[in-house]
Design a protein around this motif. Structure first.
Motif, PDB file in Angstrom:
ATOM      1  N   SER A  21       0.831  -1.204   0.000  1.00  0.00           N
ATOM      2  CA  SER A  21       0.000   0.000   0.000  1.00  0.00           C
ATOM      3  C   SER A  21       0.867   1.256   0.000  1.00  0.00           C
ATOM      4  N   TYR A  22       1.847   1.312   0.898  1.00  0.00           N
ATOM      5  CA  TYR A  22       2.708   2.503   0.996  1.00  0.00           C
ATOM      6  C   TYR A  22       3.543   2.720  -0.263  1.00  0.00           C
ATOM      7  N   THR A  23       3.977   1.650  -0.903  1.00  0.00           N
ATOM      8  CA  THR A  23       4.897   1.779  -2.037  1.00  0.00           C
ATOM      9  C   THR A  23       4.185   1.673  -3.385  1.00  0.00           C
ATOM     10  N   GLY A  24       2.877   1.529  -3.368  1.00  0.00           N
ATOM     11  CA  GLY A  24       2.114   1.411  -4.603  1.00  0.00           C
ATOM     12  C   GLY A  24       1.336   2.670  -4.920  1.00  0.00           C
ATOM     13  N   ASP A  25       0.301   2.502  -5.717  1.00  0.00           N
ATOM     14  CA  ASP A  25      -0.503   3.634  -6.183  1.00  0.00           C
ATOM     15  C   ASP A  25      -1.332   4.300  -5.089  1.00  0.00           C
ATOM     16  N   ASP A  26      -1.597   3.592  -3.989  1.00  0.00           N
ATOM     17  CA  ASP A  26      -2.407   4.179  -2.912  1.00  0.00           C
ATOM     18  C   ASP A  26      -1.817   5.506  -2.422  1.00  0.00           C
ATOM     19  N   PHE A  27      -0.492   5.573  -2.362  1.00  0.00           N
ATOM     20  CA  PHE A  27       0.185   6.756  -1.822  1.00  0.00           C
ATOM     21  C   PHE A  27       0.927   7.533  -2.907  1.00  0.00           C
ATOM     22  N   LYS A  28       0.386   7.527  -4.122  1.00  0.00           N
ATOM     23  CA  LYS A  28       1.064   8.191  -5.243  1.00  0.00           C
ATOM     24  C   LYS A  28       1.172   9.706  -5.057  1.00  0.00           C
ATOM     25  N   ASP A  29       0.334  10.285  -4.197  1.00  0.00           N
ATOM     26  CA  ASP A  29       0.369  11.728  -3.960  1.00  0.00           C
ATOM     27  C   ASP A  29       1.351  12.121  -2.856  1.00  0.00           C
ATOM     28  N   TYR A  30       2.096  11.155  -2.346  1.00  0.00           N
ATOM     29  CA  TYR A  30       3.063  11.378  -1.271  1.00  0.00           C
ATOM     30  C   TYR A  30       4.432  10.842  -1.687  1.00  0.00           C
ATOM     31  N   SER A  31       5.460  11.405  -1.114  1.00  0.00           N
ATOM     32  CA  SER A  31       6.803  10.844  -1.247  1.00  0.00           C
ATOM     33  C   SER A  31       7.019   9.978  -0.018  1.00  0.00           C
ATOM     34  N   LEU A  73      11.957  -0.638   7.386  1.00  0.00           N
ATOM     35  CA  LEU A  73      11.446  -1.891   7.942  1.00  0.00           C
ATOM     36  C   LEU A  73      12.541  -2.608   8.711  1.00  0.00           C
ATOM     37  N   ALA A  74      12.281  -2.859   9.992  1.00  0.00           N
ATOM     38  CA  ALA A  74      13.197  -3.651  10.809  1.00  0.00           C
ATOM     39  C   ALA A  74      12.615  -5.048  10.939  1.00  0.00           C
ATOM     40  N   SER A  75      13.273  -6.000  10.282  1.00  0.00           N
ATOM     41  CA  SER A  75      12.808  -7.385  10.291  1.00  0.00           C
ATOM     42  C   SER A  75      13.981  -8.276   9.917  1.00  0.00           C
ATOM     43  N   ASN A  76      14.064  -9.434  10.532  1.00  0.00           N
ATOM     44  CA  ASN A  76      15.109 -10.389  10.162  1.00  0.00           C
ATOM     45  C   ASN A  76      14.592 -11.446   9.197  1.00  0.00           C
ATOM     46  N   TRP A  77      13.336 -11.357   8.812  1.00  0.00           N
ATOM     47  CA  TRP A  77      12.769 -12.405   7.960  1.00  0.00           C
ATOM     48  C   TRP A  77      12.110 -11.874   6.692  1.00  0.00           C
ATOM     49  N   TYR A  78      11.843 -10.591   6.581  1.00  0.00           N
ATOM     50  CA  TYR A  78      11.193 -10.033   5.390  1.00  0.00           C
ATOM     51  C   TYR A  78      11.970  -8.807   4.946  1.00  0.00           C
ATOM     52  N   LYS A  79      12.498  -8.837   3.723  1.00  0.00           N
ATOM     53  CA  LYS A  79      13.348  -7.759   3.211  1.00  0.00           C
ATOM     54  C   LYS A  79      12.901  -7.354   1.795  1.00  0.00           C
ATOM     55  N   PRO A  80      11.772  -6.653   1.676  1.00  0.00           N
ATOM     56  CA  PRO A  80      11.333  -6.242   0.337  1.00  0.00           C
ATOM     57  C   PRO A  80      12.287  -5.219  -0.271  1.00  0.00           C
ATOM     58  N   ARG A  81      12.424  -5.265  -1.587  1.00  0.00           N
ATOM     59  CA  ARG A  81      13.358  -4.377  -2.289  1.00  0.00           C
ATOM     60  C   ARG A  81      12.969  -2.908  -2.209  1.00  0.00           C
ATOM     61  N   ASN A  82      11.696  -2.620  -2.014  1.00  0.00           N
ATOM     62  CA  ASN A  82      11.233  -1.230  -2.046  1.00  0.00           C
ATOM     63  C   ASN A  82      11.214  -0.579  -0.660  1.00  0.00           C
ATOM     64  N   CYS A  83      11.980  -1.136   0.287  1.00  0.00           N
ATOM     65  CA  CYS A  83      12.071  -0.590   1.646  1.00  0.00           C
ATOM     66  C   CYS A  83      13.531  -0.358   2.020  1.00  0.00           C
ATOM     67  N   ILE A  84      13.732   0.467   3.027  1.00  0.00           N
ATOM     68  CA  ILE A  84      15.037   0.583   3.672  1.00  0.00           C
ATOM     69  C   ILE A  84      15.029  -0.494   4.750  1.00  0.00           C
TER      70      ILE A  84
END
Length: 120
Positions: free
Chosen positions: A25-35, A40-51
């Motif tokens: 949601s944050y990295t898709g079209d839902d928030f297209k009007d925002y930068s 994300l702090a996680s040891n098991w999930y590391k999506p490419r579109n997050c820090i």
């Protein structure tokens, strides 16, 4: 364009369905009007579109894994959101906050989250 810095800590793989929906949601079209920058702090999930940060500490200490990053980068954002890994914040929530952020300090705007036996 309003700049959002969003901090999410996720300690449990059981939350993956919720976390994936939140990040999408944050990295898709839902928030297209925002930068949007998602930290994300996680040891098991590391999506490419997050820090992505590693969880540090044990138990409750893990909740603070993103805070040094927030401290170092808070001046780059207009709004900072520090949230759980199972709460979906929508653009309408942000718009509501922005609409009422200029209220006097005795009326600090915010959101209440209740779970389980504490549901209202």
């Amino acid at each position: 364009m309003t700049k959002l810095l969003i901090s999410i800590t996720s300690c449990s793989e059981q939350k993956k369905p919720y976390l994936k929906q939140i990040v999408d949601s944050y990295t898709g079209d839902d928030f297209k009007d925002y930068s949007v920058s998602v930290v994300l702090a996680s040891n098991w999930y590391k999506p490419r579109n997050c820090i992505n940060l590693d969880l540090t500490g044990n138990g409750w200490e893990q909740c603070w894994s993103c805070h040094q990053y927030l401290k170092d980068h808070y001046s780059e954002a207009d709004i900072i959101i520090n949230q759980d890994d199972d709460i979906l914040v929508t653009p309408q929530n942000i718009q509501y906050y922005l609409k009422y952020q200029s209220l006097p300090m005795e009326y600090i705007g915010g959101f209440l989250v209740a779970e389980g036996e504490y549901l209202i």
